[in-house]
Write a protein that holds these residues in place. Structure first.
Motif, PDB file in Angstrom:
ATOM      1  N   LEU A 115      37.359   2.385   7.386  1.00  0.00           N
ATOM      2  CA  LEU A 115      36.981   1.367   8.312  1.00  0.00           C
ATOM      3  C   LEU A 115      37.689   0.036   7.764  1.00  0.00           C
ATOM      4  O   LEU A 115      38.357  -0.651   8.194  1.00  0.00           O
ATOM      5  CB  LEU A 115      35.613   1.039   8.239  1.00  0.00           C
ATOM      6  N   VAL A 116      37.413  -0.102   6.580  1.00  0.00           N
ATOM      7  CA  VAL A 116      38.069  -1.315   5.656  1.00  0.00           C
ATOM      8  C   VAL A 116      39.688  -1.524   6.001  1.00  0.00           C
ATOM      9  O   VAL A 116      40.056  -2.443   6.224  1.00  0.00           O
ATOM     10  CB  VAL A 116      37.683  -1.411   4.277  1.00  0.00           C
ATOM     11  N   ASP A 117      40.091  -0.198   5.678  1.00  0.00           N
ATOM     12  CA  ASP A 117      41.817   0.106   5.682  1.00  0.00           C
ATOM     13  C   ASP A 117      42.028  -0.322   7.064  1.00  0.00           C
ATOM     14  O   ASP A 117      43.186  -1.227   7.281  1.00  0.00           O
ATOM     15  CB  ASP A 117      42.013   1.374   5.292  1.00  0.00           C
ATOM     16  N   VAL A 118      41.612   0.055   7.861  1.00  0.00           N
ATOM     17  CA  VAL A 118      41.998  -0.121   9.477  1.00  0.00           C
ATOM     18  C   VAL A 118      41.854  -1.617   9.757  1.00  0.00           C
ATOM     19  O   VAL A 118      42.583  -2.110  10.374  1.00  0.00           O
ATOM     20  CB  VAL A 118      41.180   0.738  10.569  1.00  0.00           C
ATOM     21  N   MET A 119      40.773  -1.908   9.350  1.00  0.00           N
ATOM     22  CA  MET A 119      40.344  -3.547   9.680  1.00  0.00           C
ATOM     23  C   MET A 119      41.608  -4.312   8.844  1.00  0.00           C
ATOM     24  O   MET A 119      41.952  -5.449   9.398  1.00  0.00           O
ATOM     25  CB  MET A 119      39.102  -4.019   9.166  1.00  0.00           C
ATOM     26  N   LYS A 120      41.765  -4.125   7.674  1.00  0.00           N
ATOM     27  CA  LYS A 120      43.114  -4.875   6.962  1.00  0.00           C
ATOM     28  C   LYS A 120      44.284  -4.631   7.647  1.00  0.00           C
ATOM     29  O   LYS A 120      44.816  -5.825   7.936  1.00  0.00           O
ATOM     30  CB  LYS A 120      43.255  -4.154   5.659  1.00  0.00           C
ATOM     31  N   THR A 121      44.835  -3.466   8.149  1.00  0.00           N
ATOM     32  CA  THR A 121      45.896  -3.289   9.035  1.00  0.00           C
ATOM     33  C   THR A 121      45.938  -4.127  10.251  1.00  0.00           C
ATOM     34  O   THR A 121      47.115  -4.647  10.717  1.00  0.00           O
ATOM     35  CB  THR A 121      46.267  -1.859   9.259  1.00  0.00           C
ATOM     36  N   ARG A 122      44.882  -4.483  10.721  1.00  0.00           N
ATOM     37  CA  ARG A 122      44.737  -5.013  12.172  1.00  0.00           C
ATOM     38  C   ARG A 122      44.528  -6.597  11.598  1.00  0.00           C
ATOM     39  O   ARG A 122      44.352  -7.279  12.847  1.00  0.00           O
ATOM     40  CB  ARG A 122      43.678  -4.664  12.927  1.00  0.00           C
ATOM     41  N   GLY A 123      44.673  -6.981  10.456  1.00  0.00           N
ATOM     42  CA  GLY A 123      44.477  -8.354  10.157  1.00  0.00           C
ATOM     43  C   GLY A 123      43.094  -9.129  10.525  1.00  0.00           C
ATOM     44  O   GLY A 123      42.931 -10.319  10.915  1.00  0.00           O
ATOM     45  N   LEU A 124      42.006  -8.128  10.617  1.00  0.00           N
ATOM     46  CA  LEU A 124      40.784  -8.768  10.713  1.00  0.00           C
ATOM     47  C   LEU A 124      40.085  -9.279   9.642  1.00  0.00           C
ATOM     48  O   LEU A 124      39.135 -10.315   9.829  1.00  0.00           O
ATOM     49  CB  LEU A 124      39.841  -7.643  11.386  1.00  0.00           C
TER      50      LEU A 124
END
Ligand code: FAD
Lengths: 248, 313
Positions: A238-247
């Protein structure tokens, strides 16, 4: 004191509403119709005030085509004493509905008029307030508690900031929020009894109404849809995806 | 002179963000005048005057306006409406209560929950809990009242020059049949649900009032506002001003984290405009996953503390 509860026939809240082929309305053929849920609460509140001895008569009023008699029969089965249908098949904006209701009020002289805060079809949330304005009387909208003390009512309102209590002189208009009460279920014998109760039908045209222009509602379209996204397996992912999406 | 008048929402001290959002939605109609009804509205007027796109700010100070009751404010709006062709309010409980009363006094139509103002006569708005969007044409009226769906618009930012503030008096007969008694507000240090950039929300799956601490803890770790489903509110797990959805608040945070919420259509209506929806639910078939950008199937009591630890500031 007489109480009027207003009732609108709408597509049942469980139905998935479909836009018609011409895009100028929604599909109603063969679709389950019900009393607007907020109006059921209005009827219930009127019944409770009657049961407490505060009110002497509860009148259910609807505006609509002759099919709206079904919803008025439901109100009668719940316990309303009599019903009035103002028959009207023409398109009607809330200002027009408020003028019609005002005519009924002038005739019936209720101490309290209860309406749902909004109808779940057009979601406009206007008729009660407009009626109060035309009538020159107080409004207590989005009520979650209502207490009548003689010539006054104390009303708790659900507002964005919390719970607001106001006091209004009667007669007044109250609009219901969902937490005001839980409407009773209608029992079979009551449905039979309701068939014998008075349901007067009045033509809207007979009410000497001001002429109100109409608005044109068109281009019925679906809202932009949200696509289903992805599922992640872990908090780390979850954290990885949020990072790649700039969240974050 | 502006032909659009926006009624400010405020708490006597500060301008509510809903006003700045409504202002953005009205931008296609040109400059907007803002009117502030208050007991002493100087601070609120200064905030309003700083926003870009404001023509002038009308300051209507009076002890009668201390609680901005609809029955008291509506006649003042009607008295001052003549030069305006559009009179707008945010579509919050403040505007929803007041706007129709003003419209009826003016004998004009109201367009509720405007999500797009195409011009002064044409608007787009949602019906059927947001499942259908329609176009409403109000040419038949020379004036119209609007409530602006705040979640559809970003808040307007400060402009380069402050707009003039004009002390204004209205001549209207004000009724005394409606009296403010009290407001019970939950004192909270958390960001306001309607303005928060991040929102953490709990549903029936949270299970109890005590368990809601899990939601509050996560929100506090993330600096987020707190929301809830109707089922959670009805069950008494949390106060009703936290309800998100068709009959609660319509919000548009950058990130919405839903825990133990199934995703009923009436709930989704309230979060359609959120930037990113993250859903935690133990049922992989839960409808919330049909709209969530990122979903995790699992137990919220296990996941919430771990999400807090991983993302917490
Ligand atoms: C006229 C009308 C207006 C309405 N307005 C609103 C509104 O404004 N807002 C609103 O929210 N609803 C509204 N509703 C109610 C709506 O239809 C739903 O009943 C409600 O949203 C359901 O809330 P919920 O998702 O919390 O509960 P449920 O539907 O019961 O879902 C609970 C979810 O929690 C999950 N869960 C349980 N335990 C756990 C766990 N330990 N870990 C992870 N997941 C778990 C379950 O799998 C389930 O998906 C309205 C209804 C009507 C008729």
């Amino acid at each position: 004191m007489k109480i009027i509860a207003c009732v609108k026939r709408v597509i049942d809240y469980n139905v998935r509403v479909q836009i018609n082929r011409d895009g100028d309305g929604v599909v109603t053929d063969g679709v389950k119709m019900s009393m607007n849920p907020f109006d059921e609460i209005a009827v219930e509140e009127g019944l409770r005030l009657k049961e407490k001895g505060v009110a002497t008569e509860l009148i259910a009023v609807s505006i609509g085509g002759s099919e709206s008699q079904q919803q008025l029969r439901t109100a009668l089965a719940m316990g309303a004493d009599r019903a009035i249908l103002v028959e009207n098949d023409a398109p009607l904006i809330p200002l027009g509905a408020a003028h019609i209701l005002l005519r009924i009020i002038e005739k019936e002289q209720p101490g309290l008029v209860i309406l749902g805060k909004q109808a779940i079809d057009d979601d406009r949330n206007q008729t009660g307030q407009m009626l109060a304005a035309l009538w020159g009387r107080p409004q207590a909208t989005f009520a979650s508690a209502l207490e009548i003390n003689g010539e006054k009512a104390s009303v708790t309102r659900e507002i964005d900031a919390g719970m607001e209590t106001i006091e209004v002189d009667l007669p007044a208009v109250v609009t219901t929020d969902l937490r005001l009460n839980e409407p009773r279920f209608v029992k079979m014998p009551d449905i039979m009894k309701a068939k014998r109760k008075t349901l007067d039908v009045i033509a809207a045209a007979s009410l000497d109404l001001p002429s109100i222009p109409n608005v044109v509602t068109s281009n019925f379209s679906p809202p932009p849809t949200r696509e289903a996204g992805i599922k992640v397996e872990s908090v780390e992912q979850l954290v990885d995806v949020m990072k790649t999406r700039g969240l974050i | 002179m502006s032909t659009t008048l926006l009624v400010a929402e405020h708490d006597g001290a500060q301008l509510n963000q809903s006003t700045a959002r409504a202002l953005t939605g009205l931008a296609p109609l040109g400059d907007v005048d803002i009117i502030v009804f208050a007991e002493n509205g100087s601070a609120v007027c200064a905030e309003a005057a700083a926003l870009a796109g404001v023509g002038q700010v009308l300051q209507v100070d009076s002890p009668d306006n201390s609680h901005q009751l609809a029955a008291v404010v509506a006649p003042q709006i009607a008295a001052i409406a003549a030069p305006y062709s559009v009179i707008a309010m945010p579509s919050t409980t403040f505007g929803k209560d007041l706007a129709p009363r003003a419209a009826a006094l003016l004998g004009v139509h109201q367009v509720s929950d405007v999500m797009e103002a195409i011009d002064a006569k044409n608007f787009r708005r949602p019906i059927y809990a947001g499942n259908v969007i329609v176009h409403e044409n109000v040419e038949a009226f020379d004036k119209v009242v609007l409530t602006m769906r705040t979640a559809s618009f970003q808040a307007a930012v400060a402009g380069s020059d402050a707009a003039p503030i004009v002390p204004t008096e209205t001549t209207a007969d004000l009724p005394d049949h409606t009296r403010f008694v009290k407001l019970e507000a939950q004192a909270s240090e958390r960001p306001d649900l309607q303005g928060a950039a991040w929102v953490v929300a709990g549903g029936r799956g949270v299970g109890s009032e005590e368990n809601f601490a899990v939601i509050y803890d996560l929100a506090d770790k993330l600096g987020a506002g707190c929301g809830a489903s109707r089922a959670a509110v009805d069950a008494g797990y949390c106060p009703n001003d936290m309800q998100v959805g068709q009959t609660g608040k319509i919000i548009a945070p950058d990130v919405y984290i839903a825990l133990g919420i199934s995703g009923a259509i009436q709930h989704i209506t309230g979060i359609k405009d959120a930037g990113t929806i993250i859903a935690v639910n133990k049922d992989e078939e839960a409808p919330i996953f049909d709209v969530a950008d990122i979903g995790i199937v699992g137990d919220l009591f296990d996941l919430a503390p771990r999400i807090g630890a991983a993302l917490g500031k």
